[in-house]
Each structure stands twice: as C-alpha cells, then as structure tokens.
Scaffold this motif. Sequence first.
Motif, PDB file in Angstrom:
ATOM      1  N   LYS A 163       1.524  32.109  73.297  1.00  0.00           N
ATOM      2  CA  LYS A 163       0.674  32.160  72.102  1.00  0.00           C
ATOM      3  C   LYS A 163      -0.198  33.409  72.142  1.00  0.00           C
ATOM      4  CE  LYS A 163       0.607  27.666  70.176  1.00  0.00           C
ATOM      5  NZ  LYS A 163       0.161  27.256  68.855  1.00  0.00           N
ATOM      6  N   GLY A 164      -0.425  33.998  70.984  1.00  0.00           N
ATOM      7  CA  GLY A 164      -1.232  35.208  70.918  1.00  0.00           C
ATOM      8  C   GLY A 164      -0.683  36.089  69.813  1.00  0.00           C
ATOM      9  N   VAL A 165      -1.245  37.271  69.671  1.00  0.00           N
ATOM     10  CA  VAL A 165      -0.793  38.174  68.618  1.00  0.00           C
ATOM     11  C   VAL A 165      -0.574  39.567  69.193  1.00  0.00           C
ATOM     12  CG1 VAL A 165      -1.244  39.075  66.314  1.00  0.00           C
ATOM     13  CG2 VAL A 165      -2.187  36.860  66.956  1.00  0.00           C
ATOM     14  N   ARG A 179      -0.247  43.499  68.938  1.00  0.00           N
ATOM     15  CA  ARG A 179      -0.876  44.511  68.068  1.00  0.00           C
ATOM     16  C   ARG A 179      -0.460  45.895  68.542  1.00  0.00           C
ATOM     17  NH1 ARG A 179      -3.428  41.497  63.997  1.00  0.00           N
ATOM     18  NH2 ARG A 179      -4.592  39.793  64.938  1.00  0.00           N
ATOM     19  N   SER A 197       2.357  42.083  64.859  1.00  0.00           N
ATOM     20  CA  SER A 197       1.664  41.161  63.972  1.00  0.00           C
ATOM     21  C   SER A 197       2.126  39.746  64.252  1.00  0.00           C
ATOM     22  CB  SER A 197       1.951  41.508  62.515  1.00  0.00           C
ATOM     23  OG  SER A 197       1.281  40.618  61.658  1.00  0.00           O
ATOM     24  N   PHE A 198       1.455  38.821  63.632  1.00  0.00           N
ATOM     25  CA  PHE A 198       1.946  37.456  63.541  1.00  0.00           C
ATOM     26  C   PHE A 198       2.998  37.449  62.447  1.00  0.00           C
ATOM     27  CE2 PHE A 198       1.631  33.311  61.397  1.00  0.00           C
ATOM     28  CZ  PHE A 198       1.863  32.464  62.469  1.00  0.00           C
ATOM     29  N   ILE A 248      -2.555  41.713  76.646  1.00  0.00           N
ATOM     30  CA  ILE A 248      -3.421  41.345  75.525  1.00  0.00           C
ATOM     31  C   ILE A 248      -4.773  40.994  76.132  1.00  0.00           C
ATOM     32  CG2 ILE A 248      -3.802  39.802  73.572  1.00  0.00           C
ATOM     33  CD1 ILE A 248      -0.805  39.417  73.355  1.00  0.00           C
ATOM     34  N   ARG A 249      -5.750  41.859  75.875  1.00  0.00           N
ATOM     35  CA  ARG A 249      -7.056  41.743  76.541  1.00  0.00           C
ATOM     36  C   ARG A 249      -6.851  41.699  78.055  1.00  0.00           C
ATOM     37  NH1 ARG A 249      -7.385  39.435  71.558  1.00  0.00           N
ATOM     38  NH2 ARG A 249      -6.701  37.367  72.152  1.00  0.00           N
ATOM     39  N   ASP A 250      -7.269  40.617  78.748  1.00  0.00           N
ATOM     40  CA  ASP A 250      -7.162  40.638  80.205  1.00  0.00           C
ATOM     41  C   ASP A 250      -5.930  39.888  80.726  1.00  0.00           C
ATOM     42  OD1 ASP A 250      -8.083  38.257  79.282  1.00  0.00           O
ATOM     43  OD2 ASP A 250      -9.547  37.940  80.878  1.00  0.00           O
ATOM     44  N   LYS A 251      -4.985  39.572  79.819  1.00  0.00           N
ATOM     45  CA  LYS A 251      -3.827  38.778  80.252  1.00  0.00           C
ATOM     46  C   LYS A 251      -2.521  39.542  80.053  1.00  0.00           C
ATOM     47  CE  LYS A 251      -5.789  34.228  79.170  1.00  0.00           C
ATOM     48  NZ  LYS A 251      -6.516  33.988  77.915  1.00  0.00           N
TER      49      LYS A 251
END
Lengths: 130, 367
Positions: free
Chosen positions: B291-293, B295, B314-315, B342-345
Amino acid sequence: MSEIPEALRYTKTHEWVRTMDDGHLEVGITDHAQEMMGDMVFVELPDVGDSVVAGQDCAVVESVKAASDVYAPISGEIVEINDTLRDSPEFVNQHPYEGGWLFRVRPTEESELENLLNAEAYSDVAAAEA
Amino acid sequence: MNQKTALFDIHRKAGAKLVEFGGWDMPLHYGSQIREHLAVRQDAGMFDVSHMSRVDLRGPAVRPFLRRLLANNVDKLVLPGKALYSCMLNEQGGVIDDLITYYLADDWFRLVINAATRDTDLVWMREQAGRLDGVELAHRADLSMIAVQGPQARDKTFAALGEAVEAAASPLPAFVAVDVDGYFVARTGYTGEDGFEIVLANERAPAAWEALRETGVVPCGLGARDTLRLEAGMNLYGSDMDTTTTPLESALGWTVAWEPEDRDFVGRDALERQREHGLTRKLVGLVLMDKGVLRSHQSVHWQGCGAGEITSGSFSPTLGRSIALARVSASLQIGDTCQVRIRDKLLNAKVVKHPFVRRGKSCLNEI
C-alpha cells in the motif's frame, strides 16, 4: 467556503482537534485541507503506542495529487488509529470531522491545548490560502 | 500573467480548480479527479487541450523538411488526414518534444506540440527550416482543441455536433482526421479510450463545449488527464523524457523509423551509436505491491543497489493500486521485483509491461 465547526480547535497546518469525554484528543485534517488536496487515495498512520511531539509530523495523507504530512497538534501517546481509512481513505474527503478522523492521542502536556486556534482564528488561516 | 484558453470563463464558472500548466491557467479538476477519471473509462469525458499548440506547415518542401525533422517517418502518411506520433530530436538524440503530425495535403501538414515546449519547438523548427526553401510555419493561436474520450465519446460527439460531423467522422479509422463543417475531427487521444480530438475556431469553442456537456459529456481536468494517460502507458514530456534522454531510453523505440537507411533525420547518428553499444537504462512500468503511492523522483532499488528513478507515478483509479513509469537499469526485466523508497520505507514493486489499462480494462496479468 469550507466547513469549520465551532466546537473544535485547529492548527495553522490544517489539523483539527476534538476533546473527547475520556480526555483523549481526536485528530483529523480540516475540510479546507481535504478540499485543497483533492481525492484521498492513501493514509499512513502512526502505530498505537507511538509517542508524538507537538508540531512534528506523525502521519501522511496522500491524494491523487500529492502527499502531505500531518503534524501532531499536541504531544502525547497514540491510543487509537482509524483503521477504516486503510481501505476507505475517501472518508477523509467525505466526512473530514467524523468518519475521517486519523488518530487519538492521550496528551502529556495539557497546556499545549492553549496554543491551538479557535474556529475564527483558523478561518483566517484558511481564507488567506484559498 | 498566464495565458488563458477560449474556454477559461466556462471553466471558472463551472467551479474548476485552476492550476498553472506550461504557462497557461488550466482546470485541474471540477470537484473530483477520480470521478472524472472514471467517467472517461466508463462513459465520456472531455478536456480543454487548447494549451497545446497547433502549428501548420505549408509549402512544397514540407514533406522533405519533416522527413529530416522527425524520428518517425512522415512517408508513412499517404492517406489525407492520417496522423503520426513522433519525437523531434536534437543532434544528440535527446527528445526536444513529442508531437502528432497530421497529413492534410502534399503541401500542408499540421503538428500538435506540447504547451511548455512551444517556444523552443518553434525556434528549433524555424532554424531547421531555414536551410530549406518552401516551408512556411504558422502557429495557429486562432484554434482551440477539445478532446472527447471514453466508450460513449463518439456517440455523444455526434449527438452534440450534428449529422454532418457524424456522417464524416463515424467511418474514421483510428489515428485519422477529417475536416467537416469547420471542425477538424481526429480519432486520436491521450487516455487509452476511443474518442476524438476536435480542433475548431476559438469563437466556436464555447458553444461546442456547452453542446457536449448537454449531451452528458463530463468536463475533466488535467489531473484526470494525467492519471488516464499514465494508466494507458503514455509518456508525458518533461517527466518521462526530455532532451537528456533518447526515445530508445524512453520506451519509444517503436516511434523511430530506421528504414529507409538513407533517411538522415536529426539525431539518427546518436541513436544508431546508442543502439550499437546497447542501452544502459530504459523506461519500464511498475506496479506497487504494497500500500502507498508511487510518485515521480522516488528512487528505485534492485538487489540492494540504486537502480533508477520513477518518472511518473500515481494511484490508478481503475486498478485501485499505485502504478508508475520508471527509468531503470537495463538489467531489470519484466516480472522482476524491485523496491521503491517512499519516505523512510522500501516497498516492493513489480516490473510490468505497460500499458496498464486499455479500453477500460486492466492489462495486468495476475500479480
């Protein structure tokens, strides 16, 4: 014009805060914020038990357009998160002040509540950005 | 001060959220981007794409000019009205723009180019034409363009624009245009759905837009246009390719006409060298397994190393999960699992064949 309920408190970064009967604080993003972001497609929430610090990012809401940090309006411990948003992030658009709440905090610094904005002050913040 | 299309007042009155795009004030959405996206997949939607520029090239030397200017070969165009998608390259093989060329007559071709690249395109084309006699270049700012897309787009266009348009446009094969009743109607688009792109005089655009809306065509903004084209696996200039990337590195090798070998188009030598040496990077489709988006600019990792970057992400409203185009190491293959930061993952994504969606249906096998 977006909805800004009188009974809630707000931050300049577009979170709202509701004081619940058990003294916990419920947090979400405002109608104005969801309107600016557009259709929500993903919400990343903190874990129950996490400590959060007022003014620091602790969640992320993502719309089709962009990802946006959510800042803790107040310091404390996360006691509950809105799991229904995992499958239905659109609740943040549809019911920003009810079904679209993000998390609940047990506050450790009650005095921080005084730093929050009332509806009138927040409506100036929102109007300045619209 | 941004430029405004002939439909700007209509967008504003309709409550559109407006954004700057390529120097123009354009509608991002009219309330819900996802609803507009689904209208195109399931029924019919329309986009004001007047910000894209139409350039008419006239004169006896136009065909030889385009044969040199474009990486695809305009000699494929023999039927009047036929369209061709191509990249326009610099000498290094970098993409100056991607565009559509319509063949109207032996001394008249029409190009549709991107909004943000208009000025550099016109300078480049005039410079290239300067070496040839018999090419006149006219930027048609007097024309608007409306894209009507979706499974019901054709029928609703006919209902809105009348019998003459229906008679002329209903037999059109894909990628062919016809001039009828003052409308230049092309069976082209940027969504992966059937439909038309209609070029018409600025002063007629508002009435045509209203007529389409009255037949139930849903006004859609650039937000939905972007998610639709991404699902359809279509590149966006400036995001998925630019002057620092060649068509071969941008999943656009199919638009480069190598034959005949003696056609000396701009950038040919550079592309041939790249083809000989082999590609080090390429553009692929990704589907996020978690799950996530996804970009643009998120980094792609494979076997513990950096392997590239997302160029568009995108979603996907049709698939209910996130998709992307990414420029990655040429060693990644379809079916491989890579990771996206995605960010820290680091989240798992699968390399897939794109398009992701075509004619309303998922193109993904079970993943």
